[in-house]
Design an enzyme around this catalytic site. Structure first.
Site, PDB file in Angstrom:
ATOM      1  NE  ARG A 197      30.246  22.207  46.331  1.00 39.55           N
ATOM      2  CZ  ARG A 197      30.839  21.880  47.478  1.00 39.55           C
ATOM      3  NH1 ARG A 197      31.232  22.811  48.328  1.00 39.55           N
ATOM      4  NH2 ARG A 197      31.032  20.613  47.781  1.00 39.55           N
ATOM      5  CG  PHE A 213      30.311  10.700  40.951  1.00 38.44           C
ATOM      6  CD1 PHE A 213      30.320   9.395  41.451  1.00 38.44           C
ATOM      7  CD2 PHE A 213      30.692  10.907  39.634  1.00 38.44           C
ATOM      8  CE1 PHE A 213      30.716   8.328  40.637  1.00 38.44           C
ATOM      9  CE2 PHE A 213      31.096   9.843  38.820  1.00 38.44           C
ATOM     10  CZ  PHE A 213      31.108   8.551  39.330  1.00 38.44           C
ATOM     11  CB  SER A 236      25.498   5.072  44.589  1.00 35.94           C
ATOM     12  OG  SER A 236      26.680   5.471  45.241  1.00 35.94           O
ATOM     13  CB  ALA A 265      27.944   7.690  38.396  1.00 33.18           C
ATOM     14  CG  ASP A 282      33.267  16.220  42.721  1.00 35.32           C
ATOM     15  OD1 ASP A 282      34.480  15.942  42.640  1.00 35.32           O
ATOM     16  OD2 ASP A 282      32.753  16.750  43.726  1.00 35.32           O
ATOM     17  CB  CYS A 322      39.558  14.195  44.771  1.00 34.88           C
ATOM     18  SG  CYS A 322      38.491  12.770  45.020  1.00 34.88           S
TER      19      CYS A 322
END
Ligand code: SAH
Length: 378
Positions: A197, A213, A236, A265, A282, A322
């Site tokens: 970030r 996301f 969402s 997305a 992400d 991830c």
């Protein structure tokens, strides 16, 4: 020497523990008497030599998670030693008593020689997540050790037996975020994107940013602090979207500079409006198990192709995975295929990973789960 029930490795199964990998799989153990779920056991090599002390687990493929490769008792002093060592690592990387950042992962499972245990530290509040029967059984000792090591720095502790704890505001790189464990998603906050970030913030000046996301809008806040002209966040979950709007206000940013869109997305990216100077992607883990890996790689390819089409020529794409079972090479392959699909050229500016408060034991490379690329897309 410890006095726990003893389990012996089968012939030819010594190597993994010799290499200090912390798991003993079910097929590696000799037949044995029933052992209570979560009990501490002593594992020996084929020749009877000590191999490790760990937590026994009845279900799943991992039968023992090794806590120590030294022949020791798992006492209150053991828990204090391990938690102290975890704290020392965070001190070494500048996270302890850091005025800009008051929240970080304090214990990262195998990366802190505590397989099955996660502890996140949120501005004085520790959230303990046991992921094995043994760690669940040890919760009282873990709580006591946290208190002993952290002293006055620890205001409160929550674990599955106590419920999640009160909402609070945390500080990360001098940005503020409300963390609300009661609002649906029990993860609280994605502490693992702190360093990435900050990189986004440093590259955001005068850019229009699409943050896909977005959860509670953390990347959006960093981008706006870095001088982004405008951010659109797509997510969402409606409770997460409400918090994203709240986090914008909390940081004194103009609410008009941040549009938060409740949408799927994949659907949103099919018609993303104008192109953006920066896109952040992400997604949640598309594969939680090896069996889902192929489908996950296809999903990364699709979503990245859509995201590349939403980047203006010369813009930047930050893209992450991830999924632990999708290695950095597989992910890069999926992004490469996505660039071909999208008819775009991409150059790698940065290879990204999880931050150092999510350390990876060199003996347990599977602990490397977060990977990302910052790409210049033309
Ligand atoms: N970037 C966030 C973390 C994202 S986690 C941060 O820095 O905090 C992944 C998010 O994707 C979750 O919030 C989840 O609700 C959301 N999500 C999952 N599937 C989605 C979909 N199909 N469309 C939009 N959002 C989705």
């Amino acid at each position: 020497m410890s006095s726990y029930p003893e389990l012996r490795l089968r012939p030819g199964k010594d190597r993994s523990l010799q290499r200090r990998h912390p798991f003993v799989f079910s097929g590696a153990l000799d037949d044995h008497e029933p052992i209570p779920d979560g009990a501490v056991v002593r594992v020996t090599m084929r020749d009877g030599a000590f191999a490790g002390v760990g937590h026994y687990q009845q279900g799943g493929s991992i039968r023992v998670r090794i806590l120590s490769f030294d022949d020791c008792e798992i006492t209150p002093a053991f828990w204090e030693r391990r938690i102290k060592s975890a704290m020392e690592l965070r001190r070494a990387i500048g996270l302890k008593d850091n005025p800009a950042t008051d929240s970080y992962r304090l214990v990262h499972g195998e990366g802190d020689a505590l397989p099955g245990l996660i502890v996140d530290f949120y501005a004085g509040h520790a959230v303990v997540q046991p992921h094995s029967a043994g760690m669940t059984a040890a919760l009282p000792e873990i709580r006591a050790a946290l208190k002993a090591v952290l002293g006055d720095d620890l205001g409160s502790v929550s674990d599955p037996s106590t419920g999640p704890g009160e909402p609070r505001v945390i500080r990360e790189n001098n940005n503020l975020f409300k963390v609300d464990w009661t609002g649906g998603q029990k993860t609280g906050f994605y502490l693992d994107q702190r360093v990435n970030r900050a990189l986004v913030q440093s590259l955001s000046a005068d850019r229009s940013v699409l943050n896909v996301f977005s959860y509670t809008g953390a990347f959006a806040v960093y981008a706006l602090k870095g001088g982004a002209r405008h951010v659109i966040s797509v997510e969402s979950s409606r409770p997460a979207n409400a918090m994203a709007a709240e986090n914008t206000r909390l940081n004194g940013l103009d609410p008009a500079s941040h549009d938060v869109v409740a949408a799927d997305a994949f659907e949103f990216l099919k018609s993303p409006g104008e192109n953006h100077d920066m896109v952040i992607l992400d997604p949640p883990a598309f594969a939680k198990h090896l069996s889902a890996r192929h489908a996950a790689i296809q999903a990364y390819r699709r979503i990245n192709a859509l995201a590349m089409q939403a980047v203006r020529r010369g813009g930047i794409l930050f893209t992450f995975s991830c999924s632990q079972v999708v290695t950095a090479d597989l992910f890069r392959g999926a992004v490469f295929a996505a660039a071909l699909d999208a008819g775009r050229e991409a150059r790698i500016l940065y290879r990204l990973q999880q931050p150092p408060d999510h350390p990876v034991s060199i003996h347990h490379p599977e602990g490397e789960y977060l990977k990302g690329l910052a790409l210049l897309v033309t």
